[in-house]
Write a protein that holds these residues in place. Structure first.
Motif, PDB file in Angstrom:
ATOM      1  N   PRO A  79       0.828  -1.211   0.000  1.00 32.53           N
ATOM      2  CA  PRO A  79       0.000   0.000   0.000  1.00 32.53           C
ATOM      3  C   PRO A  79       0.863   1.261   0.000  1.00 32.53           C
ATOM      4  CG  PRO A  79      -0.488  -1.415   1.903  1.00 32.53           C
ATOM      5  CD  PRO A  79       0.678  -2.006   1.192  1.00 32.53           C
ATOM      6  N   ASP A  80       0.337   2.310  -0.610  1.00 36.25           N
ATOM      7  CA  ASP A  80       1.028   3.600  -0.652  1.00 36.25           C
ATOM      8  C   ASP A  80       0.513   4.453   0.496  1.00 36.25           C
ATOM      9  OD1 ASP A  80       2.382   5.900  -1.266  1.00 36.25           O
ATOM     10  OD2 ASP A  80       1.221   6.351  -3.069  1.00 36.25           O
ATOM     11  N   PHE A  81       1.226   4.418   1.613  1.00 41.88           N
ATOM     12  CA  PHE A  81       0.778   5.138   2.803  1.00 41.88           C
ATOM     13  C   PHE A  81       0.766   6.641   2.600  1.00 41.88           C
ATOM     14  CE2 PHE A  81       2.951   1.300   4.709  1.00 41.88           C
ATOM     15  CZ  PHE A  81       1.776   0.577   4.837  1.00 41.88           C
ATOM     16  N   SER A  82       1.660   7.158   1.780  1.00 40.88           N
ATOM     17  CA  SER A  82       1.733   8.605   1.579  1.00 40.88           C
ATOM     18  C   SER A  82       0.508   9.158   0.854  1.00 40.88           C
ATOM     19  CB  SER A  82       3.007   8.980   0.825  1.00 40.88           C
ATOM     20  OG  SER A  82       3.012   8.397  -0.453  1.00 40.88           O
ATOM     21  N   SER A  83      -0.183   8.316   0.104  1.00 40.39           N
ATOM     22  CA  SER A  83      -1.373   8.794  -0.608  1.00 40.39           C
ATOM     23  C   SER A  83      -2.648   8.637   0.224  1.00 40.39           C
ATOM     24  CB  SER A  83      -1.528   8.058  -1.940  1.00 40.39           C
ATOM     25  OG  SER A  83      -1.842   6.702  -1.702  1.00 40.39           O
ATOM     26  N   MET A  84      -2.551   7.951   1.365  1.00 43.82           N
ATOM     27  CA  MET A  84      -3.725   7.753   2.222  1.00 43.82           C
ATOM     28  C   MET A  84      -3.987   9.002   3.049  1.00 43.82           C
ATOM     29  SD  MET A  84      -3.237   3.981   3.826  1.00 43.82           S
ATOM     30  CE  MET A  84      -3.109   2.516   2.827  1.00 43.82           C
ATOM     31  N   THR A  85      -5.262   9.251   3.317  1.00 44.22           N
ATOM     32  CA  THR A  85      -5.603  10.318   4.253  1.00 44.22           C
ATOM     33  C   THR A  85      -5.231   9.837   5.647  1.00 44.22           C
ATOM     34  OG1 THR A  85      -7.834   9.497   4.698  1.00 44.22           O
ATOM     35  CG2 THR A  85      -7.577  11.025   2.823  1.00 44.22           C
ATOM     36  N   PHE A 116       2.645   2.034  10.748  1.00 40.29           N
ATOM     37  CA  PHE A 116       2.638   2.691  12.047  1.00 40.29           C
ATOM     38  C   PHE A 116       3.602   3.873  12.068  1.00 40.29           C
ATOM     39  CE2 PHE A 116       4.265   3.173  16.390  1.00 40.29           C
ATOM     40  CZ  PHE A 116       3.086   3.479  17.041  1.00 40.29           C
ATOM     41  N   ARG A 117       4.811   3.674  11.558  1.00 39.27           N
ATOM     42  CA  ARG A 117       5.799   4.766  11.525  1.00 39.27           C
ATOM     43  C   ARG A 117       5.304   5.941  10.686  1.00 39.27           C
ATOM     44  NH1 ARG A 117       9.734   0.661  10.289  1.00 39.27           N
ATOM     45  NH2 ARG A 117      10.384  -0.230  12.252  1.00 39.27           N
ATOM     46  N   THR A 118       4.686   5.630   9.549  1.00 39.79           N
ATOM     47  CA  THR A 118       4.157   6.689   8.685  1.00 39.79           C
ATOM     48  C   THR A 118       3.064   7.462   9.405  1.00 39.79           C
ATOM     49  OG1 THR A 118       4.647   5.369   6.726  1.00 39.79           O
ATOM     50  CG2 THR A 118       3.071   7.168   6.449  1.00 39.79           C
ATOM     51  N   PHE A 119       2.187   6.744  10.105  1.00 38.25           N
ATOM     52  CA  PHE A 119       1.112   7.399  10.847  1.00 38.25           C
ATOM     53  C   PHE A 119       1.682   8.290  11.947  1.00 38.25           C
ATOM     54  CE2 PHE A 119      -1.940   7.584  14.340  1.00 38.25           C
ATOM     55  CZ  PHE A 119      -3.006   8.168  13.691  1.00 38.25           C
ATOM     56  N   VAL A 120       2.632   7.783  12.711  1.00 37.13           N
ATOM     57  CA  VAL A 120       3.226   8.567  13.793  1.00 37.13           C
ATOM     58  C   VAL A 120       3.957   9.783  13.237  1.00 37.13           C
ATOM     59  CG1 VAL A 120       4.983   8.545  15.617  1.00 37.13           C
ATOM     60  CG2 VAL A 120       3.365   6.651  15.408  1.00 37.13           C
ATOM     61  N   ASP A 134       0.551  -5.134  13.118  1.00 37.50           N
ATOM     62  CA  ASP A 134       1.943  -5.586  13.014  1.00 37.50           C
ATOM     63  C   ASP A 134       2.714  -4.886  11.891  1.00 37.50           C
ATOM     64  OD1 ASP A 134       1.570  -7.335  15.142  1.00 37.50           O
ATOM     65  OD2 ASP A 134       0.922  -8.964  13.833  1.00 37.50           O
ATOM     66  N   ASN A 135       2.051  -4.045  11.110  1.00 32.27           N
ATOM     67  CA  ASN A 135       2.715  -3.368  10.001  1.00 32.27           C
ATOM     68  C   ASN A 135       3.471  -2.146  10.533  1.00 32.27           C
ATOM     69  OD1 ASN A 135       3.294  -1.701   7.706  1.00 32.27           O
ATOM     70  ND2 ASN A 135       1.844  -2.948   6.544  1.00 32.27           N
ATOM     71  N   THR A 143      -7.174   9.546   8.142  1.00 33.42           N
ATOM     72  CA  THR A 143      -8.224   8.632   8.577  1.00 33.42           C
ATOM     73  C   THR A 143      -8.020   7.245   7.968  1.00 33.42           C
ATOM     74  OG1 THR A 143      -9.759  10.489   8.776  1.00 33.42           O
ATOM     75  CG2 THR A 143     -10.726   8.288   8.662  1.00 33.42           C
ATOM     76  N   GLU A 144      -7.706   7.201   6.686  1.00 30.16           N
ATOM     77  CA  GLU A 144      -7.455   5.918   6.024  1.00 30.16           C
ATOM     78  C   GLU A 144      -6.229   5.218   6.614  1.00 30.16           C
ATOM     79  OE1 GLU A 144      -9.123   6.956   1.532  1.00 30.16           O
ATOM     80  OE2 GLU A 144      -7.030   7.418   2.050  1.00 30.16           O
ATOM     81  N   LEU A 145      -5.190   6.000   6.854  1.00 30.18           N
ATOM     82  CA  LEU A 145      -3.971   5.434   7.409  1.00 30.18           C
ATOM     83  C   LEU A 145      -4.216   4.905   8.819  1.00 30.18           C
ATOM     84  CD1 LEU A 145      -0.995   4.829   7.034  1.00 30.18           C
ATOM     85  CD2 LEU A 145      -0.488   7.168   7.737  1.00 30.18           C
ATOM     86  N   ARG A 146      -4.981   5.646   9.607  1.00 27.80           N
ATOM     87  CA  ARG A 146      -5.322   5.196  10.966  1.00 27.80           C
ATOM     88  C   ARG A 146      -6.093   3.880  10.903  1.00 27.80           C
ATOM     89  NH1 ARG A 146      -9.685   5.600  14.465  1.00 27.80           N
ATOM     90  NH2 ARG A 146      -9.122   5.753  16.662  1.00 27.80           N
ATOM     91  N   ALA A 147      -7.062   3.785  10.014  1.00 34.77           N
ATOM     92  CA  ALA A 147      -7.841   2.560   9.857  1.00 34.77           C
ATOM     93  C   ALA A 147      -6.940   1.395   9.439  1.00 34.77           C
ATOM     94  CB  ALA A 147      -8.959   2.767   8.841  1.00 34.77           C
ATOM     95  N   PHE A 148      -5.989   1.669   8.547  1.00 35.13           N
ATOM     96  CA  PHE A 148      -5.062   0.623   8.101  1.00 35.13           C
ATOM     97  C   PHE A 148      -4.209   0.137   9.265  1.00 35.13           C
ATOM     98  CE2 PHE A 148      -1.227  -1.182   6.382  1.00 35.13           C
ATOM     99  CZ  PHE A 148      -1.678  -1.936   5.306  1.00 35.13           C
TER     100      PHE A 148
END
Length: 72
Positions: A3-9, A27-31, A22-23, A11-16
């Motif tokens: 998945p392309d985390f940088s293109s997620m909103t 998690f790092r991208t979200f933080v 375990d990903n 909210t989408e990233l939080r849901a992912f």
């Protein structure tokens, strides 16, 4: 496919992250995104009951402001 985390909103990233705890990359991208948007202000710990009450008042005031903005 990764998945392309940088293109997620956010909210989408939080849901992912919740769906895939375990990903570590997600998690790092979200933080990173969360901390980059956070205020750089640092506050001292309240040292008296009066300061605690003042902090509680300020938090309630800020929440009320956010609720008013949300309603519009």
């Amino acid at each position: 496919m990764k998945p392309d985390f940088s293109s997620m909103t956010k909210t989408e990233l939080r849901a992912f992250v919740i769906a895939h705890p375990d990903n570590k990359a997600a998690f790092r991208t979200f933080v990173d995104r969360f901390t980059s948007e956070a205020s750089p202000q640092i506050f001292d710990i309240p040292k008296s009951n009066a300061e605690i009450e003042e902090v509680e008042f300020l938090i309630r005031q800020k929440l009320a402001e956010l609720n008013m903005k949300r309603d519009f």
